[in-house]
Design an enzyme around this catalytic site. Sequence first.
Site, PDB file in Angstrom:
ATOM      1  N   GLY A   1      39.587  53.503  30.758  1.00  0.00           N
ATOM      2  CA  GLY A   1      38.662  54.326  29.952  1.00  0.00           C
ATOM      3  C   GLY A   1      38.718  54.060  28.456  1.00  0.00           C
TER       4      GLY A   1
ATOM      5  N   THR B   1      38.026  51.117  26.958  1.00  0.00           N
ATOM      6  CA  THR B   1      37.114  50.057  26.490  1.00  0.00           C
ATOM      7  C   THR B   1      35.857  49.980  27.359  1.00  0.00           C
TER       8      THR B   1
ATOM      9  N   ASP C   1      49.918  51.187  34.174  1.00  0.00           N
ATOM     10  CA  ASP C   1      49.461  49.955  34.823  1.00  0.00           C
ATOM     11  C   ASP C   1      49.163  50.315  36.276  1.00  0.00           C
TER      12      ASP C   1
ATOM     13  N   TYR D   1      28.405  40.646  43.324  1.00  0.00           N
ATOM     14  CA  TYR D   1      28.835  39.623  44.286  1.00  0.00           C
ATOM     15  C   TYR D   1      29.735  40.208  45.367  1.00  0.00           C
TER      16      TYR D   1
ATOM     17  N   LYS E   1      37.074  42.731  44.841  1.00  0.00           N
ATOM     18  CA  LYS E   1      35.960  43.690  44.794  1.00  0.00           C
ATOM     19  C   LYS E   1      35.395  43.920  46.199  1.00  0.00           C
TER      20      LYS E   1
ATOM     21  N   PRO F   1      27.494  46.851  39.229  1.00  0.00           N
ATOM     22  CA  PRO F   1      26.717  46.483  38.037  1.00  0.00           C
ATOM     23  C   PRO F   1      26.428  44.987  37.990  1.00  0.00           C
ATOM     24  N   GLY F   2      25.279  44.656  37.454  1.00  0.00           N
ATOM     25  CA  GLY F   2      25.016  43.275  37.034  1.00  0.00           C
ATOM     26  C   GLY F   2      25.626  43.097  35.657  1.00  0.00           C
ATOM     27  N   PRO F   3      25.061  42.237  34.826  1.00  0.00           N
ATOM     28  CA  PRO F   3      25.669  41.976  33.520  1.00  0.00           C
ATOM     29  C   PRO F   3      25.436  43.091  32.500  1.00  0.00           C
TER      30      PRO F   3
ATOM     31  N   ARG G   1      35.848  36.804  28.593  1.00  0.00           N
ATOM     32  CA  ARG G   1      36.489  36.077  29.697  1.00  0.00           C
ATOM     33  C   ARG G   1      35.514  35.344  30.607  1.00  0.00           C
TER      34      ARG G   1
HETATM   35  C1  HXC Z   1      43.448  30.659  34.944  1.00  0.00           C
HETATM   36  C2  HXC Z   1      44.623  32.469  34.194  1.00  0.00           C
HETATM   37  C3  HXC Z   1      43.612  32.773  33.256  1.00  0.00           C
HETATM   38  C4  HXC Z   1      42.474  31.910  33.229  1.00  0.00           C
HETATM   39  C5  HXC Z   1      45.193  34.224  33.050  1.00  0.00           C
HETATM   40  N1  HXC Z   1      45.576  33.397  34.017  1.00  0.00           N
HETATM   41  N2  HXC Z   1      43.989  33.874  32.574  1.00  0.00           N
HETATM   42  N3  HXC Z   1      44.557  31.429  35.028  1.00  0.00           N
HETATM   43  N4  HXC Z   1      42.449  30.879  34.085  1.00  0.00           N
HETATM   44  N5  HXC Z   1      41.479  32.124  32.380  1.00  0.00           N
HETATM   45  C6  HXC Z   1      46.832  33.431  34.765  1.00  0.00           C
HETATM   46  C7  HXC Z   1      48.047  33.307  33.861  1.00  0.00           C
HETATM   47  O1  HXC Z   1      48.324  31.987  33.548  1.00  0.00           O
HETATM   48  C8  HXC Z   1      49.122  33.944  34.746  1.00  0.00           C
HETATM   49  O2  HXC Z   1      49.576  33.052  35.727  1.00  0.00           O
HETATM   50  C9  HXC Z   1      48.367  35.022  35.491  1.00  0.00           C
HETATM   51  O3  HXC Z   1      46.980  34.697  35.394  1.00  0.00           O
HETATM   52  C10 HXC Z   1      48.583  36.391  34.878  1.00  0.00           C
HETATM   53  O4  HXC Z   1      48.226  36.313  33.508  1.00  0.00           O
HETATM   54  P1  HXC Z   1      48.873  37.278  32.419  1.00  0.00           P
HETATM   55  O5  HXC Z   1      48.152  37.068  31.148  1.00  0.00           O
HETATM   56  O6  HXC Z   1      50.353  37.141  32.423  1.00  0.00           O
HETATM   57  O7  HXC Z   1      48.552  38.666  33.124  1.00  0.00           O
HETATM   58  P2  HXC Z   1      48.154  40.052  32.570  1.00  0.00           P
HETATM   59  O8  HXC Z   1      48.663  40.264  31.180  1.00  0.00           O
HETATM   60  O9  HXC Z   1      48.531  41.010  33.603  1.00  0.00           O
HETATM   61  O10 HXC Z   1      46.539  39.953  32.434  1.00  0.00           O
HETATM   62  C11 HXC Z   1      45.702  40.094  33.527  1.00  0.00           C
HETATM   63  C12 HXC Z   1      44.433  39.250  33.337  1.00  0.00           C
HETATM   64  C13 HXC Z   1      43.772  39.492  31.953  1.00  0.00           C
HETATM   65  C14 HXC Z   1      43.488  39.619  34.502  1.00  0.00           C
HETATM   66  C15 HXC Z   1      44.811  37.781  33.444  1.00  0.00           C
HETATM   67  O11 HXC Z   1      42.576  38.735  31.851  1.00  0.00           O
HETATM   68  C16 HXC Z   1      43.463  40.946  31.694  1.00  0.00           C
HETATM   69  O12 HXC Z   1      44.312  41.700  31.221  1.00  0.00           O
HETATM   70  N6  HXC Z   1      42.233  41.415  32.002  1.00  0.00           N
HETATM   71  C17 HXC Z   1      41.844  42.834  31.860  1.00  0.00           C
HETATM   72  C18 HXC Z   1      40.435  43.030  31.373  1.00  0.00           C
HETATM   73  C19 HXC Z   1      39.376  42.212  32.048  1.00  0.00           C
HETATM   74  O13 HXC Z   1      39.656  41.200  32.706  1.00  0.00           O
HETATM   75  N7  HXC Z   1      38.124  42.610  31.852  1.00  0.00           N
HETATM   76  C20 HXC Z   1      36.977  41.925  32.429  1.00  0.00           C
HETATM   77  C21 HXC Z   1      36.458  42.702  33.568  1.00  0.00           C
HETATM   78  S1  HXC Z   1      34.839  42.190  33.796  1.00  0.00           S
HETATM   79  P3  HXC Z   1      50.990  32.238  35.568  1.00  0.00           P
HETATM   80  O14 HXC Z   1      51.141  31.526  36.866  1.00  0.00           O
HETATM   81  O15 HXC Z   1      50.797  31.316  34.400  1.00  0.00           O
HETATM   82  O16 HXC Z   1      52.055  33.260  35.337  1.00  0.00           O
HETATM   83  C22 HXC Z   1      34.461  42.080  35.391  1.00  0.00           C
HETATM   84  C23 HXC Z   1      32.977  41.788  35.544  1.00  0.00           C
HETATM   85  C24 HXC Z   1      32.592  41.004  36.731  1.00  0.00           C
HETATM   86  O17 HXC Z   1      35.233  42.248  36.281  1.00  0.00           O
HETATM   87  C25 HXC Z   1      31.118  40.664  36.794  1.00  0.00           C
HETATM   88  C26 HXC Z   1      30.475  40.139  35.562  1.00  0.00           C
HETATM   89  C27 HXC Z   1      29.011  39.931  35.663  1.00  0.00           C
HETATM   90  P1  NAP Z   2      36.806  45.862  30.139  1.00  0.00           P
HETATM   91  O1  NAP Z   2      36.354  46.539  28.891  1.00  0.00           O
HETATM   92  O2  NAP Z   2      37.706  44.687  30.007  1.00  0.00           O
HETATM   93  O3  NAP Z   2      37.452  46.959  31.065  1.00  0.00           O
HETATM   94  C1  NAP Z   2      38.559  46.771  31.886  1.00  0.00           C
HETATM   95  C2  NAP Z   2      39.511  47.925  31.634  1.00  0.00           C
HETATM   96  O4  NAP Z   2      40.529  47.901  32.628  1.00  0.00           O
HETATM   97  C3  NAP Z   2      40.204  47.858  30.281  1.00  0.00           C
HETATM   98  O5  NAP Z   2      40.063  49.094  29.620  1.00  0.00           O
HETATM   99  C4  NAP Z   2      41.657  47.582  30.607  1.00  0.00           C
HETATM  100  O6  NAP Z   2      42.503  48.231  29.689  1.00  0.00           O
HETATM  101  C5  NAP Z   2      41.771  48.192  32.004  1.00  0.00           C
HETATM  102  N1  NAP Z   2      42.840  47.567  32.785  1.00  0.00           N
HETATM  103  C6  NAP Z   2      42.978  46.235  33.046  1.00  0.00           C
HETATM  104  N2  NAP Z   2      44.101  46.027  33.749  1.00  0.00           N
HETATM  105  C7  NAP Z   2      44.659  47.245  33.953  1.00  0.00           C
HETATM  106  C8  NAP Z   2      45.835  47.675  34.618  1.00  0.00           C
HETATM  107  N3  NAP Z   2      46.654  46.817  35.211  1.00  0.00           N
HETATM  108  N4  NAP Z   2      46.110  49.005  34.634  1.00  0.00           N
HETATM  109  C9  NAP Z   2      45.281  49.891  34.023  1.00  0.00           C
HETATM  110  N5  NAP Z   2      44.157  49.530  33.375  1.00  0.00           N
HETATM  111  C10 NAP Z   2      43.849  48.218  33.337  1.00  0.00           C
HETATM  112  O7  NAP Z   2      35.553  45.350  30.978  1.00  0.00           O
HETATM  113  P2  NAP Z   2      34.205  46.088  31.464  1.00  0.00           P
HETATM  114  O8  NAP Z   2      33.150  45.072  31.407  1.00  0.00           O
HETATM  115  O9  NAP Z   2      34.029  47.377  30.775  1.00  0.00           O
HETATM  116  O10 NAP Z   2      34.525  46.356  33.007  1.00  0.00           O
HETATM  117  C11 NAP Z   2      34.596  47.658  33.550  1.00  0.00           C
HETATM  118  C12 NAP Z   2      34.314  47.607  35.029  1.00  0.00           C
HETATM  119  O11 NAP Z   2      32.991  47.156  35.265  1.00  0.00           O
HETATM  120  C13 NAP Z   2      35.220  46.666  35.810  1.00  0.00           C
HETATM  121  O12 NAP Z   2      35.503  47.215  37.078  1.00  0.00           O
HETATM  122  C14 NAP Z   2      34.363  45.447  35.974  1.00  0.00           C
HETATM  123  O13 NAP Z   2      34.738  44.657  37.084  1.00  0.00           O
HETATM  124  C15 NAP Z   2      33.027  46.099  36.192  1.00  0.00           C
HETATM  125  N6  NAP Z   2      31.897  45.208  35.950  1.00  0.00           N
HETATM  126  C16 NAP Z   2      31.558  44.864  34.682  1.00  0.00           C
HETATM  127  C17 NAP Z   2      30.465  44.058  34.484  1.00  0.00           C
HETATM  128  C18 NAP Z   2      30.007  43.652  33.117  1.00  0.00           C
HETATM  129  O14 NAP Z   2      29.053  42.888  32.991  1.00  0.00           O
HETATM  130  N7  NAP Z   2      30.612  44.162  32.053  1.00  0.00           N
HETATM  131  C19 NAP Z   2      29.741  43.574  35.579  1.00  0.00           C
HETATM  132  C20 NAP Z   2      30.133  43.949  36.861  1.00  0.00           C
HETATM  133  C21 NAP Z   2      31.210  44.765  37.028  1.00  0.00           C
HETATM  134  P3  NAP Z   2      43.950  47.616  29.311  1.00  0.00           P
HETATM  135  O15 NAP Z   2      43.742  46.157  29.071  1.00  0.00           O
HETATM  136  O16 NAP Z   2      44.358  48.393  28.100  1.00  0.00           O
HETATM  137  O17 NAP Z   2      44.814  47.908  30.481  1.00  0.00           O
END
Ligand code: HXC
Ligand code: NAP
Length: 284
Positions: free
Chosen positions: A17, A19, A66, A148, A165, A191-193, A202
Amino acid sequence: MFQRDLLKGRAIFLTGGGTGLGRSMALRFAELGARLFVVGRREDPLRETCEEILRLGGAAAYATCDVRDHAAVEAAAARADQQFGEINTLVNNAAGNFIARTEKLSPNAFNAVVGIVLHGSFHCTQVFGKRWIAQKLGGNVLNIVTTYAAANCGSGFVVPSACAKAGVLAMTTSLAVEWAKYHIRINAIAPGPFPTEGAWSRLMPSKQFEERSKDRHPMKRFGRHEELANLAAFLLSDMAEYINGECVVIDGGQWLRGAGEFNDLMLLQESAWETMEAARQKKA
Ligand code: HXC
Ligand code: NAP
């Protein structure tokens, strides 16, 4: 469209919640009368979301957590219950994702995403489900998935996310039936984009890719946060009491555009259509 007290009486535990879409939903739910308990790993964004809600006259609190860690979820849930009485609503929004070629993924990379999305959603759902069943409270769960997952098609280059998912969607439809007798509803949004810093940083490799993605979109635009927040508010509200086990796609038709075999005819010029139509009339 909504009455201002649509979500009055709701105490909502919302993951991620601090971001993006989670923050937008938290602010909208608070505006509609809900009390918000937000969790995530980083304290600063959570505090900022809560301060904004308080500034606007709402009620909010947070805990760092977490969601991959079951004990941490238990502890955050206990704090949330202390803060607001009983939590009666859960939104599983936290996610992890990145683009990568699957053959290059390390086991830990796969686990990181599946841990957050699938295990995290299960931990939160089970922690609150157990409470609601034991105390005969009933409850409401909303899972944020992706198109997806909903379209049952997966996607290349985001395989850990696609697997996770799809699992969350299976949990949604399974529990909708299993827990209906406990007055627990569970739905999803796909959601879409929707532009957010977390997703865009990312998943969008370049500005050019972003423009191409927008250009291919049937509506030529991305989603607006308030569009998703309003859908979420409706699905959680008592107005949607008979909606259970559903996944609502909100993407302006984006995935359908990819699915229809002839959809690329969108690219055909007006003049080409006119020529074909004229040729058909001559034959007739
Ligand atoms: C390949 C990767 C990578 C990348 C991380 N890793 N990024 N591998 N390509 N781009 C690998 C690392 O090398 C590591 O493996 C392992 O993943 C864990 O990475 P850490 O950074 O140590 O983990 P952590 O700090 O727990 O971070 C988790 C994370 C990070 C998922 C990797 O991106 C994150 O915190 N994301 C949270 C927010 C987020 O992703 N938001 C987007 C949601 S949008 P090794 O083997 O080296 O240890 C979404 C929308 C979908 O879902 C639809 C869109 C249209
Ligand atoms: P976001 O801002 O990166 O949101 C992800 C949130 O999850 C962050 O606030 C992050 O906070 C939290 N999080 C990640 N790892 C966590 C963990 N281990 N424990 C607790 N919290 C954690 O991205 P967003 O685009 O708003 O995405 C929100 C949701 O929408 C996600 O489910 C995503 O898959 C979905 N979605 C988004 C899109 C899009 O286009 N944006 C499209 C389809 C679906 P911390 O890093 O502080 O933990």
